[in-house]
Design an enzyme around this catalytic site. Structure first.
Site, PDB file in Angstrom:
ATOM      1  N   GLU A 235      -4.340   4.807 -27.505  1.00 59.60           N
ATOM      2  CA  GLU A 235      -5.359   3.812 -27.177  1.00 59.60           C
ATOM      3  C   GLU A 235      -5.556   2.839 -28.332  1.00 59.60           C
ATOM      4  OE1 GLU A 235      -6.434   3.503 -24.279  1.00 59.60           O
ATOM      5  OE2 GLU A 235      -6.008   5.455 -23.366  1.00 59.60           O
TER       6      GLU A 235
ATOM      7  N   CYS B 298     -14.130   9.557 -22.909  1.00 59.47           N
ATOM      8  CA  CYS B 298     -13.095   9.319 -23.916  1.00 59.47           C
ATOM      9  C   CYS B 298     -13.350   8.012 -24.632  1.00 59.47           C
ATOM     10  CB  CYS B 298     -11.707   9.345 -23.271  1.00 59.47           C
ATOM     11  SG  CYS B 298     -11.296  10.994 -22.658  1.00 59.47           S
TER      12      CYS B 298
ATOM     13  N   ARG C  44     -16.891   7.054 -13.483  1.00 57.49           N
ATOM     14  CA  ARG C  44     -16.287   7.296 -12.169  1.00 57.49           C
ATOM     15  C   ARG C  44     -16.860   8.565 -11.543  1.00 57.49           C
ATOM     16  NH1 ARG C  44     -11.545   9.806 -11.988  1.00 57.49           N
ATOM     17  NH2 ARG C  44     -11.424   9.698 -14.249  1.00 57.49           N
TER      18      ARG C  44
ATOM     19  N   HIS D 108      -4.789   9.475 -25.082  1.00 55.05           N
ATOM     20  CA  HIS D 108      -4.932  10.080 -23.755  1.00 55.05           C
ATOM     21  C   HIS D 108      -3.638  10.800 -23.389  1.00 55.05           C
ATOM     22  CE1 HIS D 108      -8.583   7.913 -21.960  1.00 55.05           C
ATOM     23  NE2 HIS D 108      -8.708   9.169 -21.603  1.00 55.05           N
TER      24      HIS D 108
HETATM   25  N1  PCA Z   1     -10.970  12.841 -20.272  1.00 52.19           N
HETATM   26  C1  PCA Z   1     -12.109  12.067 -19.849  1.00 52.19           C
HETATM   27  C2  PCA Z   1     -13.281  12.696 -20.556  1.00 52.19           C
HETATM   28  C3  PCA Z   1     -12.814  14.017 -21.039  1.00 52.19           C
HETATM   29  C4  PCA Z   1     -11.346  13.978 -20.913  1.00 52.19           C
HETATM   30  O1  PCA Z   1     -10.541  14.836 -21.330  1.00 52.19           O
HETATM   31  C5  PCA Z   1     -11.927  10.566 -20.060  1.00 52.19           C
HETATM   32  O2  PCA Z   1     -10.802  10.082 -19.942  1.00 52.19           O
HETATM   33  O3  PCA Z   1     -12.899   9.859 -20.313  1.00 52.19           O
END
Ligand code: PCA
Length: 210
Positions: free
Chosen positions: A84, A147, A94, A173
Site C-alpha cells: 500500500e 487496514c 463495508r 494487504h
Molecule cells: N483486513 C481488513 C481489516 C482487518 C483485515 O485483516 C481491511 O482490509 O481493512
C-alpha cells in the site's frame, strides 16, 4: 540490531482465520538476518477506544520502540500481495467491525491531512516479492476499513512525533487463504507462497537500513 514490529489482524467478517496473523507469526518465528522481529495481533475494532486497533498498536510501539512498523491485513478480493502506498483520512466501512460498529463517512483523525504516503520502500519490496514469482503490486488504496485506519493512524502518529523511534512504517494487504476461498469464493493464495514473497521483501527493506 534493527527492531521491526510486524502486526496482523484477528479474524473478522465471519471467517475463523486471518492470513495476516498467521504470516506475522510465521515470519517472526523464522527471524530475519540483521533484524529482530516482534509480532502483535491487532483487534478488528475501529475508533480511538482502548480496545481499538489504533491504541493497541500505539501500546506495542511504546513498549517495543521499533525503528520499523509493518502492518499486514487481509484483502479477500486481492489476487496479489499489495504494497500500500497511501492511507486516507476516511472511515467508511463495508461491514461492521468486531465490536459491531460500522462507520459511514467519518474521518480517521478529525482535522487531519487527507492522506499520508507509506514510508516503506514499497517499490523495492514489491520487486523483491515479484522476483520470487509471487504476484505483487503497488496499491494506491488500502480501502476505508480497519487496514486503512491503522495505516493512517500509524503514519499520523509518526508525522506528529508520537512514535519517535519509528523511521519507516506502512501496510501490506495479503490475499485470503484457499481454505477461506473454499467457503466464500474469490481469489486466494497459499500461506507458503505468501511467505516466499514476503521474506525477500523484508530483506529488501532491511538491507539499506542495516
Ligand atoms: N483486513 C481488513 C481489516 C482487518 C483485515 O485483516 C481491511 O482490509 O481493512
Amino acid at each position: 540490531m534493527l527492531q521491526i514490529l510486524m502486526t496482523g489482524f484477528e479474524p473478522f467478517g465471519g471467517s475463523p482465520m486471518n492470513p495476516s496473523a498467521l504470516l506475522t507469526e510465521a515470519l517472526v518465528q523464522e527471524g530475519l538476518p540483521g533484524a529482530v522481529l516482534h509480532a502483535a495481533i491487532l483487534p478488528v475494532i475501529g475508533g480511538l477506544g482502548t480496545t481499538g486497533a489504533r491504541s493497541n498498536l500505539a501500546g506495542h510501539i511504546q513498549r517495543i520502540r521499533p525503528e520499523v512498523v509493518i502492518c499486514l491485513g487481509e484483502s479477500n478480493r486481492s489476487t496479489h500481495i499489495a504494497f500500500e502506498r497511501v492511507a486516507i483520512n476516511l472511515r467508511d466501512d463495508r461491514i461492521a467491525d468486531n465490536a459491531g460498529v460500522q462507520c459511514r463517512d467519518l474521518p480517521v483523525v478529525e482535522g487531519g491531512p487527507d492522506a499520508y504516503f507509506s514510508s516503506l520502500p514499497v517499490r523495492e519490496m514489491r520487486d523483491a516479492c515479484e522476483g520470487e514469482g509471487v504476484p505483487a503490486l503497488l496499491s494506491t488504496s488500502a480501502g476505508s476499513f480497519l487496514c486503512n485506519e491503522v495505516m493512517y493512524g500509524l503514519l499520523h502518529g509518526m508525522a506528529r512525533g508520537e512514535f519517535p523511534t519509528v523511521v519507516r512504517g506502512g501496510f501490506i494487504h495479503v490475499p485470503q487463504l484457499p481454505e477461506q476461498a473454499a467457503q466464500r469464493g474469490g481469489p486466494s493464495m497459499r500461506l507458503a507462497h505468501m511467505l516466499l514473497g514476503l521474506r525477500p521483501s523484508l530483506l529488501a527493506l532491511v538491507a539499506p537500513l542495516g
